[in-house]
Design an enzyme around this catalytic site. Structure first.
Site, short mmCIF file in Angstrom:
data_model
loop_
_atom_site.label_atom_id
_atom_site.label_comp_id
_atom_site.label_asym_id
_atom_site.label_seq_id
_atom_site.Cartn_x
_atom_site.Cartn_y
_atom_site.Cartn_z
N PRO A 37 43.83 36.08 36.43
CA PRO A 37 45.14 35.77 37.24
C PRO A 37 46.14 35.96 35.89
O PRO A 37 45.65 35.60 34.78
CB PRO A 37 44.92 34.18 37.49
CG PRO A 37 43.81 33.70 36.82
CD PRO A 37 42.77 34.81 36.72
N GLU A 38 47.26 36.39 36.20
CA GLU A 38 48.26 36.75 35.13
C GLU A 38 49.17 35.49 35.38
O GLU A 38 49.35 34.67 36.26
CB GLU A 38 48.90 37.79 35.25
CG GLU A 38 47.53 39.01 35.05
CD GLU A 38 48.21 40.44 35.05
OE1 GLU A 38 49.19 40.81 34.70
OE2 GLU A 38 47.24 41.16 35.31
N ARG A 47 31.63 32.82 37.58
CA ARG A 47 31.60 33.70 36.27
C ARG A 47 30.98 32.60 35.06
O ARG A 47 30.68 33.40 34.06
CB ARG A 47 32.69 34.46 36.16
CG ARG A 47 32.84 35.51 37.37
CD ARG A 47 31.70 36.45 37.52
NE ARG A 47 31.56 37.39 36.36
CZ ARG A 47 32.48 38.39 36.14
NH1 ARG A 47 33.53 38.80 37.06
NH2 ARG A 47 32.35 39.16 35.04
#
Length: 287
Positions: free
Chosen positions: A2-3, A112
């Site tokens: 996500p940015e 992850r």
């Protein structure tokens, strides 16, 4: 990953759900999530505290508590928050659970295993290694055309790499950097110090306009409380993306197929015609 716009959306949703909610229980299922701090330190620092405000710095979430401490969270590749009822089963890869005083549970999941959490005194928050070297916020008053000009003038690194460097421009990632460069017609391999002053000003304006538009798009989402973070990953602005992940599709301006190269271990998308490299710019073969 996500940015800035996606992290801002998550911060706003967490603010809506958590403001004035007391933490009555803390369970850290994966100690490495909070390392090098100990699980006992994080539990003791959050147990009984009240969430007062949720903010953001760059791509980091800042969950402020009424005991003068703040929980910093970086979602990295796959971290996400869920706001679950007490009888809802915990999902696989649950790394942390915060029991709240309204019988809800704030659950953090990370398939992850790259996400991080840090608990720090709020007064010393910006001394943390994760925050102290960050560039000015691109939507804040310190991110000016002059600042960007000085930043680019000081390096010959490719402009795309500089935009991704969080010590130079905070919050931008691979997606929005590609879109910004397309919007202003800059080849991603252009040395940063060769970008003209007029282009720098265009770049500064476009960064702000694009991020603001993406944040606004996120406000229209119907967020599922059981998947707060997941709603933002690509959902808010995907249809407005003009080059990212569109390899082989015709450019909306000139119909030249969008190209892709590998740059810094990431895919870079651009239009070979609208973003022609200037003389002296290194070339890479499109993939």
């Amino acid at each position: 990953m996500p940015e800035l716009p996606e992290v801002e959306g998550v911060a706003r949703e967490l603010q809506r759900r958590l403001q004035q909610r007391r933490v009555i229980g803390v369970r850290i299922h994966r100690p490495r999530l909070v390392a090098p701090q100990s699980v006992a330190t994080v539990v003791a620092g959050m147990q009984g505290a009240v969430f007062t405000e949720v903010g953001r710095r760059g791509k980091h979430l800042l969950l402020h508590l009424d005991n003068a401490h703040t929980l910093l969270v970086h979602l990295r590749m796959a971290g996400r928050f869920l706001y679950l009822a007490p009888d809802a089963p915990l999902p696989k890869f649950t790394h942390a659970v915060f029991d709240l005083d309204n019988d809800r549970r704030l659950v953090f999941q990370d398939q992850r295993h790259f996400a991080i959490m840090r608990l720090a005194p709020t007064a010393a928050l910006f001394q943390l290694e994760e925050l102290r070297h960050l560039a000015p916020e691109p939507l804040g008053p310190d991110f000016t055309p002059d600042y960007l000009q000085r930043t680019l003038a000081g390096t010959r690194r490719p402009i795309k790499e500089v935009l991704l460097d969080q010590t130079r421009v905070a919050g931008l990632g691979n997606i929005y950097a590609a879109e910004v460069l397309f919007a202003v017609g800059l080849h991603p391999l252009t040395p940063a110090n060769l970008v003209s002053k007029s282009k720098v000003k265009d770049l500064w304006k476009t960064i702000r306009v694009l991020l603001e538009a993406a944040i606004e798009a996120g406000t229209t989402l119907d967020v599922d409380p059981e998947n707060i973070t997941g709603q933002y990953f690509g959902a808010a602005f995907a249809e407005a993306l003009l080059v990212y992940d569109r390899e082989g599709e015709p450019c909306i301006r000139c119909e030249t197929p969008i190209a892709r190269i590998r740059q810094g271990q990431r895919s870079t998308y651009f239009c070979p015609r609208c973003q022609r490299p200037r003389a002296g710019t290194g070339r890479q073969t499109a993939k």
